[in-house]
Design an enzyme around this catalytic site. Structure first.
Site, PDB file in Angstrom:
ATOM      1  N   HIS A 264       0.752  -1.279   0.007  1.00  0.00           N
ATOM      2  CA  HIS A 264      -0.272   0.027   0.073  1.00  0.00           C
ATOM      3  C   HIS A 264       0.783   1.262  -0.128  1.00  0.00           C
ATOM      4  O   HIS A 264       1.698   1.130   0.822  1.00  0.00           O
ATOM      5  CB  HIS A 264      -1.021  -0.119   1.193  1.00  0.00           C
ATOM      6  CG  HIS A 264      -2.050   0.864   1.304  1.00  0.00           C
ATOM      7  ND1 HIS A 264      -1.842   2.296   1.198  1.00  0.00           N
ATOM      8  CD2 HIS A 264      -3.280   0.744   1.024  1.00  0.00           C
ATOM      9  CE1 HIS A 264      -3.181   2.932   1.107  1.00  0.00           C
ATOM     10  NE2 HIS A 264      -3.940   1.897   1.056  1.00  0.00           N
TER      11      HIS A 264
ATOM     12  N   ARG B   9      -6.601  10.004   0.010  1.00  0.00           N
ATOM     13  CA  ARG B   9      -6.385  10.634  -1.383  1.00  0.00           C
ATOM     14  C   ARG B   9      -7.784  10.710  -2.083  1.00  0.00           C
ATOM     15  O   ARG B   9      -8.183  11.683  -2.847  1.00  0.00           O
ATOM     16  CB  ARG B   9      -5.606   9.566  -2.355  1.00  0.00           C
ATOM     17  CG  ARG B   9      -4.047   9.734  -1.850  1.00  0.00           C
ATOM     18  CD  ARG B   9      -3.032   8.880  -2.455  1.00  0.00           C
ATOM     19  NE  ARG B   9      -3.131   7.631  -1.757  1.00  0.00           N
ATOM     20  CZ  ARG B   9      -3.193   6.417  -2.382  1.00  0.00           C
ATOM     21  NH1 ARG B   9      -3.143   6.381  -3.761  1.00  0.00           N
ATOM     22  NH2 ARG B   9      -3.335   5.163  -1.710  1.00  0.00           N
TER      23      ARG B   9
END
Ligand SMILES: Cc1cc2nc3c(=O)[nH]c(=O)nc-3n(C[C@H](O)[C@H](O)[C@H](O)COP(=O)(O)OP(=O)(O)OC[C@H]3O[C@@H](n4cnc5c(N)ncnc54)[C@H](O)[C@@H]3O)c2cc1C
Ligand code: SF4
Ligand code: SF4
Ligand code: FES
Lengths: 275, 256, 589
Positions: free
Chosen positions: C238, C258
């Site tokens: 990740h 995000r």
């Protein structure tokens, strides 16, 4: 899970025993001192039956003065008029969710503080078994909302007095006394309007705020009251002090110990009372 | 607060023990020294001990990110999550005391038997929507917000451990404890739910035993306002049904 | 010799693992009217799924009306670098909406749209706003909903119970053997069907978002009774894990940061994603963002603690606290950073195992082992070379449900319980207690795990090359030998050292599987990057998945198999320009 463990009475370490290393007792000491001082002063003032009004100011301990408002109706009542009214704020504060928390902890030691042991039994815990708020007298806490209704009426009277405190002889003005009366009235209002029962009644009892205009209004009320409610503890304490302060100030002016500064230029000696 | 820089040796007092036949915590506090790195939480130090000094030290943990609620214990006497309690927020010169949750029977060292909680949960009437036609279900974020606060609960059972009604008074059989009052609130205030749990809340969950002293709220790592937002509103609902003559009358004649 | 007594319980269906997949499978199986046991290594509701943050992907089309299962299908295939199992991806995209709605029926409270339906948020690689979510604690909502549903379904839940061996009767699975963590006593569960839902392998890595449970148990147990593992070279790093302070290194920073508009910058203040994926920027797929961060740091444009900056503060404090509450608290409490005021430092962290046990795409039955099923992260196929964020939670409920249904149906057809070989079981028990008898001066398994984690990070990590992989495989053999003589102190009661002494074998075995698979795939694709083969090699590798099994002499056998052709109807969904999707297999290897 083991039955034996469940029923084992763990109050074995002794009163005040804990692994906590912080000053957990601070709140308890503060509460006991504050409530004792206020309680003694309150009792003394209620019995004193005097120095509770001066010029446009009326002490919150005697507000509203039922004997003055309805002389005939209360003719039979020979004690201080404070007693006609004090049960109401006392009942409201006494059943208030915040004060309950505070005195159960500080006075009943149930518990003294989180993760701190309590006395096994004793003067203040006459009941052998803990029953919380399920039995008399504590079951009466459930009637807090009725004290709220009365408290709302008292708040209305306080506002009447607050407005009266800025008029004298037909002239608008103010004195240090009016400022104190206003401060007290505002804080008392905040305290009463931030009540948990009120929060329930104006919207909290609904399961949904989705829907038409009424739901939106209920949400608006509940949501904004919730913000007040979060500070309920603060208003509870501060309004207790301002009530005491307000009464003390009026007492001191009334008995001539200090002089009230005001725009009317009066020192209130020799003038009558409004109430 | 600033992080202390560099590795510091610190003393830990850790409870080690096994239960007696009743589940009572029998054991002693052992002292260890651990080289503590900046930013460490209590769990880091205990995992260090496991890897270096005491490979059989029993600790219950999973996420090490305060998300799963496994690692509840009592640190310096305060019920806390081991993975959320920063060491550099504690006085450097004093040893750090770690004990298991005192309310529950011991399994070993810092691990306790919390199965009672799972039993309580089973007795709660599950979510019961007002109809089956999901396409008609609508509710606003405002409704979700209220319930979501309760659904944040990570079931660490720190509130159960802190609540004097069970911790001291051992009302395991008469009181559901704050965690499950929170759960009941999340169902009762669910905008679509129609099951009536008020009698259960009064009689079996024993809400009257709670004297709103708020230790649960003080110790909840998820900052759920347990007492103000879950318990007191439920108490008020109980009042509506059982104590307030006006609302009782209204309820009788079908007005809510 | 310590006691090797064991208790025996019998059920129609045994579900190993109580994460999203396991709970969903158990609920489905018990709805079919069979008796079900659910075992988990930790307490109920604490499985890894509880940590999932961002959301679950399902084309509900509440927010973007244009979304549809076909779009979700295409995103999954493209995100998976065309290596996903087509049928699984199709079923997943089609059934996810129904499964998500079902959660709402069971009491889940998702964030809402202004008109009161389930809100969906954008996520990397998803064309539309697709992720049903609850702030940044979606996994908690999922697991709690299933847990509260499950406890009313008559499922027997056995908590803190670790399964160590799967048992077979002929070609058919017969149950599983293991121990109660609390007491250390042994337990055998004899069942007609077994569903594996044990999650991933993250604890073979040092910097990981995964919990201690991810010790590759399911993968290893299945292999030992004949199952194949596929796509194991594909690990998802990740892009955004915490990097500072060191003790929290690896803890996940949800992609929702995000999704909600967070910007990535390097030490020069550049939004560097414009150099890697100018179109999607921060919302590119995880493999690309991870590699971008890796490159930035390696080329000297990293943050002081070896990461990059991620900033969401422009969204304002109120919004952040409402949509990303646990991120806010996580950074405030563990990292001393107020993300409403300034940027966080982030870097890649080992997060997800794309590969896993090879299963039938519709029934989830494990290839080669009758009666054994697998669902969730432990199974392979759906995610191919790279998983899209949010596709795991939907994977759990879609295939958990399918596994539960088919396992129950299979169990119903069986008239008798498969037989247990008592000698074999006693053997396993002896193997488990053996470490107590060993030299008290030998090393503990903790040391081996620490070394394994370093090795995997350095040589089988986010980038690999032939030399390193070969060395890793050799060093793993040494570790295997070390693990065989590692010692355990204390008693069998709740003894983590003892537990690890068994788990460590699983991690080493599966670690080697990853290394072998990575060595075989001489290209870079998705979650697999080879420094010595930086480009994807479509000629050779586009149409093949890797597969590894244990042969009779307990050695790893590495090979590949060719993908079937995508159905014409599915192929037509793709643009003519999307050559990789529409060209057919040309070459075999
Ligand atoms: C921090 C984080 C955030 C994430 N966010 C998202 C997200 O936003 N969206 C998304 O889609 N995915 C996300 N994921 C991925 C997703 O959460 C996982 O892939 C998924 O939860 C795996 O579920 P599972 O049911 O397969 O296994 P798990 O939930 O991990 O459950 C495994 C179960 O197996 C049990 N078990 C293991 N071994 C044994 C054994 N030997 N014996 C008995 N029981 C055993 C464990 O106790 C546990 O109960 C995230 C993952 C992490 C770590
Ligand atoms: S407020 Fe009630 S439930 Fe919470 S700790 Fe106190 S007594 Fe227990
Ligand atoms: S309410 Fe709070 S303290 Fe209680 S179990 Fe849930 S998260 Fe823990
Ligand atoms: S380990 Fe999960 S909450 Fe501490």
């Amino acid at each position: 899970m083991l039955e034996a463990f469940l029923s084992k009475n763990l109050v074995t370490q002794g009163f005040g025993k804990t692994d906590r290393k912080d000053a957990w007792w601070w709140e308890q000491v503060f509460t006991v001192v504050a409530l004792t001082v206020f309680g003694l002063y309150g009792v003394y003032r209620a019995f004193e039956n005097g120095f509770y009004e001066v010029g446009p100011y009326l002490s919150p301990f005697y507000s509203p003065n039922l004997k003055a408002l309805f002389p005939q109706a209360f003719d039979w009542f020979q004690l201080s008029p404070a007693f006609l009214i004090l049960w109401a704020p006392l009942g409201f504060r006494g059943t208030c969710y915040f004060y309950r928390r505070t005195y159960y902890r500080a006075i009943f030691n149930d518990p003294p503080a989180c993760a701190v042991d309590k006395p096994k039994q004793g003067l203040l815990r006459p009941l052998a078994d803990y029953t919380g708020e399920t039995l008399f007298p504590f079951i009466l806490q459930n009637f807090h909302r009725y004290f709220l209704y009365v408290a709302l009426v008292l708040v209305a009277f306080h506002w009447v007095h607050a407005f009266q405190s800025i008029f004298w002889d037909g002239q608008i003005g103010f004195g240090v006394g009016s400022l104190i009366v206003w401060l007290d009235t505002i804080l008392l209002t905040l305290y009463v309007f931030s009540c948990h029962s009120l929060r329930h009644l104006i919207g909290g009892k609904l399961n949904t705020f989705t829907g038409g205009i009424f739901s939106r209004i209920a949400y608006f009320k509940w949501f904004n009251q919730t913000k007040l409610n979060q500070e309920h503890w603060l208003y509870a304490w501060v309004s207790l002090f301002t009530v005491g302060l307000c009464d003390l100030y009026i007492r001191l002016v009334a008995n001539g110990t200090i002089t009230d500064w005001n725009t009317w230029g009066l020192d209130w000696s020799g003038v009558g009372c409004l109430h | 607060m600033m992080m202390s820089l560099g590795v510091v040796d610190r003393e830990f007092h850790v409870f080690r023990g096994l239960p007696d036949a009743d589940g009572e915590h029998i054991g002693e506090v052992k002292s260890f020294t651990v080289p503590v790195q900046p930013g460490w939480v209590v769990l880091d130090a205990l995992l260090y001990l496991q890897a270096h000094n005491a490979p059989d030290l029993a600790i219950r943990w999973n996420c090490k990110a305060a998300k799963c609620g496994s690692c509840a214990a009592e640190i310096n006497g305060l019920p806390s999550l081991m993975c959320k309690t920063r060491l550099d927020h504690m006085p450097l010169d004093k040893p750090v005391l770690v004990r298991p949750m005192r309310t529950f029977p011991l399994i070993k060292d810092l691990v306790t038997d919390v199965s009672w909680n799972y039993e309580i949960n089973k007795r709660i009437t599950p979510f019961t929507p007002y109809n089956d036609d999901q396409s008609t279900w609508r509710y606003f974020q405002e409704d979700a917000d209220r319930v979501q606060e309760f659904r944040k609960c990570i079931e660490c059972f720190l509130c159960q451990n802190s609540c004097h009604v069970i911790r001291h008074h051992r009302k395991f059989n008469h009181f559901a404890g704050p965690r499950f009052l929170v759960r009941l609130a999340s169902l009762e205030m669910h905008p679509l739910d129609v099951a009536d749990r008020i009698p259960f809340i009064k009689e079996e969950a024993g809400i009257g035993l709670c004297n709103i002293t708020k230790c649960c709220t003080e110790r909840c790592p998820e900052d759920i306002r347990i007492t103000d937002n879950a318990i007191i509103p439920l108490k008020e609902r109980v009042v509506d049904r059982y104590y307030d003559p006006i609302t009782m009358l209204l309820h009788k004649i079908g007005i809510k | 010799m310590m006691s090797v007594h064991y208790e025996t319980k019998t059920y129609d269906v045994l579900v190993i693992g109580a994460g999203g997949a396991g709970l969903r499978a158990a609920i489905e199986a018990s709805a079919q009217g069979v008796s079900v046991a659910l075992v988990t290594k930790s307490l109920l509701g604490k499985a890894h799924t509880v940590m999932a943050e961002g959301g679950m992907a399902a084309a509900l089309s509440y927010v973007d009306a244009d979304d549809c299962w076909q779009a979700h299908y295409k995103d999954t295939i493209r995100g998976g670098k065309y290596l996903s199992n087509y049928r699984m991806a199709e079923l997943h995209a089609k059934e996810a909406p129904e499964r998500v709605k079902e959660l709402e029926k069971w009491g889940a409270v998702f964030d809402r749209t202004p008109d009161g339906r389930i809100l969906q948020r954008p996520f990397g690689g998803h064309t539309y706003r697709r992720l049903a979510h609850v702030g940044d604690r979606t996994g908690l909502e999922l697991i709690r909903t299933l847990q509260d549903k499950g406890i009313h379904c008559g499922i027997d839940v056995h908590m803190e119970c670790t399964m160590t061996h799967l048992l077979k009767d002929g070609d058919q699975v017969a149950g599983a053997f293991g121990y109660w963590r609390e007491s250390g006593r042994f337990i055998l569960i004899n069942a007609k069907a077994v569903i594996l839902c044990t999650g991933g392998i993250g604890k073979a890595y040092k910097v990981t978002s995964n919990s201690w449970e991810y010790t590759a148990d399911g993968q290893a147990m299945a292999m030992k009774i004949g199952a194949e593992l596929i796509d194991m070279e594909f690990l998802q790093f990740h892009p955004t894990g915490m990097v500072c302070p060191p003790s929290v290194k690896g803890i996940l920073v949800t992609e929702a940061v995000r999704g909600e508009g967070g910007k990535l910058t390097n030490a020069l203040g550049e939004r560097f994603m414009k150099n890697y994926d100018p179109e999607r920027m921060e919302l590119s797929t995880r493999d690309i963002v991870s590699k971008a961060i890796y490159t930035e740091v390696k080329e000297g444009r990293g943050s002081p603690n070896g990461g990059v900056f991620l900033d969401i503060s422009h969204r304002g404090a109120d919004y952040i606290k409402r949509k990303l509450p646990s991120m806010y608290h996580q950074f405030l409490e563990l990292g001393d950073v107020d993300i409403t005021k300034g940027p966080m430092e982030v870097g890649p962290t080992m997060h997800y195992t794309m590969g896993g046990v090879r299963v039938h795409p519709e029934t989830q039955e494990v290839l080669n082992v009758t009666g054994l099923y697998a669902a969730g992260e432990v199974s392979g196929g759906l995610h191919g070379g790279n998983r899209l964020g949010g596709n795991s939670l939907s994977d759990l409920i879609v295939f958990g449900q399918r596994a539960g249904k088919h396992a129950a149906e299979f169990a119903k057809q069986q008239t008798v319980l498969p037989k247990i070989n008592d000698e074999e079981v006693k053997g396993y028990a002896e193997e488990l207690v053996a470490p107590f008898e060993r030299d008290s001066k030998a090393e503990t398994p903790y040391q081996i795990q620490a070394d394994l984690q370093d090795l995997m990070a350095n040589k089988v990590g986010i980038v690999r090359e032939e030399q390193g992989l070969k060395e890793a495989i050799e060093e793993l053999q040494v570790m295997k030998a070390r693990a065989k003589v590692a010692r355990v102190d204390g008693s069998r009661a709740y003894n983590p050292g003892w537990h690890l002494s068994h788990d460590i074998h699983n991690m080493i075995l599966v670690g080697e599987v990853v290394a072998q698979a990575a060595l075989q795939r001489t290209e870079s694709r998705g979650g697999h990057t080879r420094l010595d083969h930086l480009e994807p090699d479509n000629e050779q590798w586009r149409f093949v998945n890797s597969t590894i099994r244990l042969n009779e002499s307990d050695e790893l056998e590495v090979s590949t198999y060719e993908k079937p052709q995508m159905d014409a109807a599915l192929r037509d969904l793709f643009d003519k320009s999307d050559e990789l999707a529409i060209t057919q297999s040309k070459q075999k290897i």
